[in-house]
Scaffold this motif. Structure first.
Motif, PDB file in Angstrom:
ATOM      1  N   TYR A 641     -34.961  -9.828 -81.515  1.00  0.00           N
ATOM      2  CA  TYR A 641     -35.573 -11.086 -80.656  1.00  0.00           C
ATOM      3  C   TYR A 641     -34.378 -11.985 -79.889  1.00  0.00           C
ATOM      4  CZ  TYR A 641     -39.795  -9.349 -81.186  1.00  0.00           C
ATOM      5  OH  TYR A 641     -41.476  -8.586 -81.620  1.00  0.00           O
ATOM      6  N   ILE A 642     -33.462 -12.842 -80.851  1.00  0.00           N
ATOM      7  CA  ILE A 642     -32.572 -13.373 -80.866  1.00  0.00           C
ATOM      8  C   ILE A 642     -31.536 -12.429 -79.862  1.00  0.00           C
ATOM      9  CG2 ILE A 642     -30.577 -14.857 -81.877  1.00  0.00           C
ATOM     10  CD1 ILE A 642     -32.564 -15.638 -84.002  1.00  0.00           C
ATOM     11  N   LEU A 643     -31.082 -10.870 -80.588  1.00  0.00           N
ATOM     12  CA  LEU A 643     -29.955 -10.971 -79.763  1.00  0.00           C
ATOM     13  C   LEU A 643     -30.420 -10.337 -78.736  1.00  0.00           C
ATOM     14  CD1 LEU A 643     -27.692  -8.741 -79.858  1.00  0.00           C
ATOM     15  CD2 LEU A 643     -28.798  -6.832 -81.031  1.00  0.00           C
ATOM     16  N   TYR A 644     -31.725 -10.066 -78.562  1.00  0.00           N
ATOM     17  CA  TYR A 644     -32.310  -9.502 -76.583  1.00  0.00           C
ATOM     18  C   TYR A 644     -31.807 -11.017 -76.302  1.00  0.00           C
ATOM     19  CZ  TYR A 644     -35.654  -6.075 -78.397  1.00  0.00           C
ATOM     20  OH  TYR A 644     -35.695  -4.682 -79.054  1.00  0.00           O
ATOM     21  N   ILE A 645     -32.507 -12.088 -76.658  1.00  0.00           N
ATOM     22  CA  ILE A 645     -32.299 -13.263 -75.921  1.00  0.00           C
ATOM     23  C   ILE A 645     -30.544 -13.295 -75.258  1.00  0.00           C
ATOM     24  CG2 ILE A 645     -31.918 -15.929 -76.021  1.00  0.00           C
ATOM     25  CD1 ILE A 645     -34.350 -15.722 -77.258  1.00  0.00           C
ATOM     26  N   PHE A 646     -29.785 -13.143 -76.449  1.00  0.00           N
ATOM     27  CA  PHE A 646     -28.549 -13.526 -76.644  1.00  0.00           C
ATOM     28  C   PHE A 646     -27.693 -12.725 -74.780  1.00  0.00           C
ATOM     29  CE2 PHE A 646     -24.065 -12.061 -77.271  1.00  0.00           C
ATOM     30  CZ  PHE A 646     -23.094 -13.287 -77.520  1.00  0.00           C
ATOM     31  N   VAL A 647     -28.287 -11.361 -75.073  1.00  0.00           N
ATOM     32  CA  VAL A 647     -27.482 -10.054 -74.353  1.00  0.00           C
ATOM     33  C   VAL A 647     -28.327 -10.510 -72.741  1.00  0.00           C
ATOM     34  CG1 VAL A 647     -28.145  -7.324 -73.680  1.00  0.00           C
ATOM     35  CG2 VAL A 647     -27.784  -7.953 -75.510  1.00  0.00           C
ATOM     36  N   THR A 648     -29.945 -10.631 -73.053  1.00  0.00           N
ATOM     37  CA  THR A 648     -30.042 -11.126 -71.897  1.00  0.00           C
ATOM     38  C   THR A 648     -28.986 -12.520 -70.564  1.00  0.00           C
ATOM     39  OG1 THR A 648     -32.014 -10.860 -71.918  1.00  0.00           O
ATOM     40  CG2 THR A 648     -31.834 -12.488 -69.893  1.00  0.00           C
ATOM     41  N   LEU A 649     -28.632 -13.326 -70.992  1.00  0.00           N
ATOM     42  CA  LEU A 649     -28.247 -14.762 -71.145  1.00  0.00           C
ATOM     43  C   LEU A 649     -26.562 -14.129 -70.438  1.00  0.00           C
ATOM     44  CD1 LEU A 649     -28.314 -17.079 -73.998  1.00  0.00           C
ATOM     45  CD2 LEU A 649     -28.970 -17.336 -71.815  1.00  0.00           C
ATOM     46  N   MET A 650     -26.044 -13.019 -71.724  1.00  0.00           N
ATOM     47  CA  MET A 650     -24.503 -12.657 -70.856  1.00  0.00           C
ATOM     48  C   MET A 650     -24.629 -12.196 -69.767  1.00  0.00           C
ATOM     49  SD  MET A 650     -22.734 -13.738 -73.077  1.00  0.00           S
ATOM     50  CE  MET A 650     -20.789 -12.568 -72.654  1.00  0.00           C
ATOM     51  N   LEU A 651     -26.040 -11.132 -69.248  1.00  0.00           N
ATOM     52  CA  LEU A 651     -26.250 -10.719 -68.699  1.00  0.00           C
ATOM     53  C   LEU A 651     -25.796 -11.446 -67.170  1.00  0.00           C
ATOM     54  CD1 LEU A 651     -28.044  -7.459 -69.336  1.00  0.00           C
ATOM     55  CD2 LEU A 651     -25.752  -7.458 -68.653  1.00  0.00           C
ATOM     56  N   LEU A 652     -27.161 -12.302 -67.015  1.00  0.00           N
ATOM     57  CA  LEU A 652     -27.299 -13.471 -66.643  1.00  0.00           C
ATOM     58  C   LEU A 652     -26.069 -13.877 -66.254  1.00  0.00           C
ATOM     59  CD1 LEU A 652     -30.352 -15.322 -67.816  1.00  0.00           C
ATOM     60  CD2 LEU A 652     -30.074 -13.565 -65.215  1.00  0.00           C
ATOM     61  N   LEU A 653     -24.840 -14.418 -67.288  1.00  0.00           N
ATOM     62  CA  LEU A 653     -24.061 -15.020 -66.513  1.00  0.00           C
ATOM     63  C   LEU A 653     -22.807 -14.510 -65.725  1.00  0.00           C
ATOM     64  CD1 LEU A 653     -23.235 -16.332 -70.140  1.00  0.00           C
ATOM     65  CD2 LEU A 653     -23.750 -18.364 -67.937  1.00  0.00           C
ATOM     66  N   LEU A 654     -22.672 -12.450 -65.756  1.00  0.00           N
ATOM     67  CA  LEU A 654     -22.177 -11.934 -65.649  1.00  0.00           C
ATOM     68  C   LEU A 654     -22.207 -11.701 -64.227  1.00  0.00           C
ATOM     69  CD1 LEU A 654     -21.016  -9.418 -68.300  1.00  0.00           C
ATOM     70  CD2 LEU A 654     -19.986 -10.393 -67.613  1.00  0.00           C
TER      71      LEU A 654
END
Length: 657
Positions: A641-654
């Protein structure tokens, strides 16, 4: 200061709303569930005694009130207001809610139902939430109240959650409620973008382009039409009303569906100009719902499903009246506009009287016979004489026949449709034969309901041993039946409540608010029908007194006649069901017959709505397969779940970059 507030009718209404919401709390606190239920009924009756006189005083006296609460939420000030439209729609809430609370004392006691505490609690929450929806003037407060209303209705619906059918009905209801709520979220978000705030625009002040106005109207129709049960947005309604406790079904059908009608009217009031196609859409949707709803109702053998589908019919009639009002306004025909809006609002009040009456009667029948299946009833009129009489009153009212109130409100719509045959919009006159068809099929449906359930001989041992309902169940029936009769004989009393709502909603119709038929005509016609019925009853009673003998029913040549050779609900409506085969189909299940001397096999048949079982459920099954695949992502491992959050944040930043 407190006593000054208590002398203010508007403050009393708000206190009544709060008291209704708190009515179920004693049942959660006291260990004695029976005491808590009785205190809830007392609180419900007290809230009604506080609210109804205040509502009538404000409505008839032209009073309005507004209250502003500066809460800390970022949605602007919390405003509630009592205008004529809100006052009018509060009346059914505080009429049916206390009647249902009293009815539940005999129908849903603690000794027989372990879920009584939760039902009593959420019953009061539902009434409070509906009232808050009606008085809210802030989009955020409106949606909060709307969601509380939806969730409390769900918890009431699944009171008997151990049954699979009840759980399925609750799931369908919850999904439909949130899909409708999503349309309303889009509606209020769009209003926020236009006005810059969540407060409701003043009446007639929302001047936007035709395309945007049409989009807002369609969003309102989707969100509120789903709650009102308009076809094809009705899919949650039959199973929900059939599986809920009868006093809950009475509130869902008699009141909560009208909240959807209120929402449509409230959104329409925002616009200074209403295109003609809005009226055409509402009229077509209303008449279609009325015809399809009553056709499907006539094929039902479940007494509560029959009543549920007839609610779709009546809400369709109300929607057609609103459409007639918009067509009249769009074409400058004030008489048509008045008859449409007056007929719609009058029918809102009438339906809030006779439909809870019929659901209360259905609950009494189920309480006595132990089944919802009409084919397993019969002969109940002798065993439940008061329930049979009140059911007859409700059936006459819902069929739109004199001398009860359904006739008076439908007469206004007939006058509007027929009047247009000589006016500039002759196409509107096509609504008259459609409304006549609806009335004719309604007579077939309710003759079947009454005849199969109450006449003939009992078909089961449970029906033969049925007993009359308790006094707490009969008292609300008697009250509603009396109001239905008063509304039919003296419609001017109910129209006195309708006229202020019309003037508040559309001030330009104030000069047109004249009943086209003299009120004395209704009293004379209805009184004549009652006198003729009484004379016929006395004549038959005197003619058969002393000469009547008891004997088995003639069995058409059978030496041992049985109740099984009587008409059933399915056989009575078989001809009409065959004519409406595109709307309803019958699923037949029969065991195999084998051998030279076959053993007894079981045959069952169940009417199914074609739209639901051929179109909607297959689509939902496909969606369910997709959701089951996505659900694999929900596996319970926190690290992933933490990985999901991290990936989501990275995609939003991009994406932002």
């Amino acid at each position: 200061m407190f006593f000054d507030m208590m002398r203010d009718p508007a403050s009393l209404v708000l206190c009544a709303i709060a008291l209704a919401g708190c009515s179920g709390l004693p049942g959660l606190v006291f260990r004695d569930g029976t005491l808590g239920q009785r205190l809830a009924a007392v609180a419900a009756l007290t809230s009604s005694l506080l609210a109804l006189p205040s509502l009538l005083y404000l409505l008839l006296g032209g009073g309005e009130a507004s209250f502003l609460l500066n809460w800390n939420l970022p949605f602007g000030p919390c405003e509630v207001a009592l205008d004529p439209l809100s006052l009018f729609f509060l009346i059914p809430i505080f009429l049916v809610f206390p009647a249902g609370s009293l009815y539940a004392l005999g129908y849903w006691p603690t000794a027989s139902h372990s879920s009584q505490r939760s039902v009593t609690f959420f019953y009061g929450i539902l009434a409070c939430a509906m009232a808050l929806v009606v008085v809210a003037r802030n989009g955020a407060l409106f949606m909060m109240s709307w969601e509380i209303m939806a969730l409390s209705g769900y918890f009431l619906l699944v009171a008997e959650h151990r049954e699979a059918e009840v759980r399925s009905a609750g799931t369908v209801y919850l999904v439909a409620s949130h899909l409708g709520g999503a349309a309303l979220l889009l509606l209020f978000a769009s209003l926020f973008m236009i006005t810059g705030g969540f407060g409701f625009p003043p009446a007639g002040s929302l001047a936007v382009g035709a395309g945007l106005a049409g989009t807002l109207f369609l969003l309102a129709l989707a969100g509120f039409g789903s709650k009102a049960g308009l076809m094809p947005l009705h899919l949650w309604l039959p199973s929900a009303h059939a599986n809920a406790p009868s006093h809950v079904s009475a509130v869902l059908s008699g009141v909560m569906l009208k909240v959807g009608i209120y929402g449509v009217l409230r959104v329409i009031s925002f616009f200074p100009e209403r295109p003609l196609w809005w009226g055409a859409v509402l009229t077509a949707a209303g008449l279609t719902s009325a015809v399809m709803g009553i056709c499907v109702a006539s094929a039902q053998k479940d007494i509560k499903r029959l009543l549920a589908y007839s609610s779709i019919e009546n809400l369709g009639i109300i929607c057609a009246g609103i459409g007639m009002f918009l067509v009249g306004q769009g074409t400058g025909n004030q008489r048509l506009a008045f008859l449409g809006l007056a007929g719609a609002l009058f029918h809102v009040l009438n339906h809030a009287i006779f439909k809870p009456l019929l659901f209360f009667c259905a609950g009494s029948v189920m309480h006595a016979a132990g089944t919802r299946d009409l084919d397993r009833m019969g002969g109940l009129a002798r065993r439940l004489p008061y329930t049979a009489f009140f059911t007859l009153c409700g059936a006459i009212a819902i069929c739109g026949l004199p001398p009860f109130n359904g006739f008076a409100s439908e007469m206004l719509l007939y006058l509007g449709f027929f009047g247009e045959a000589r006016a500039g919009q002759p196409f509107v006159a096509l609504g008259a034969p459609v409304l006549a068809l609806v009335g004719g099929v309604a007579v077939i449906a309710f003759v079947k309901l009454y005849g199969i359930a109450f006449l003939g001989a009992p078909r089961t041992a449970e029906a033969a041993g049925a007993h009359e309902a308790t006094g707490t169940m009969l008292a609300p029936m008697a009250l509603l039946a009396s109001l239905a009769l008063v509304g039919g004989l003296f419609p001017q009393l109910f129209l006195a409540l309708v006229r202020p709502a019309i003037r508040g909603f559309s001030p330009d119709l104030a000069h047109a608010a004249v009943l086209p038929i003299a009120p004395l005509w209704f009293a004379l016609a209805g009184g004549s029908v009652i006198c003729l019925a009484a004379l016929l009853f006395l004549f038959l009673h005197l003619k058969t007194r002393g000469s009547a003998v008891s004997a088995p029913t003639w069995g058409c040549g059978y030496l041992r006649p049985s109740p099984r050779i009587q008409y059933t609900g399915s056989s009575f409506g078989a001809l009409f069901s065959s004519l409406s085969g595109s709307l309803i189909r019958t699923r037949i299940t029969m065991g195999a017959v084998t051998g030279l001397t076959p053993a007894a096999v079981r045959l069952s048949y169940h009417p199914e709505e074609t739209l639901l079982h051929r179109v909607v459920l297959p689509v939902l099954n496909v969606v369910g397969v997709g959701c089951a695949f996505v659900r694999r992502l929900q596996h319970g491992e926190v690290q992933i779940y933490i990985l999901y959050i991290f990936v989501t944040l990275m995609l939003l930043l991009l994406w932002v970059q």
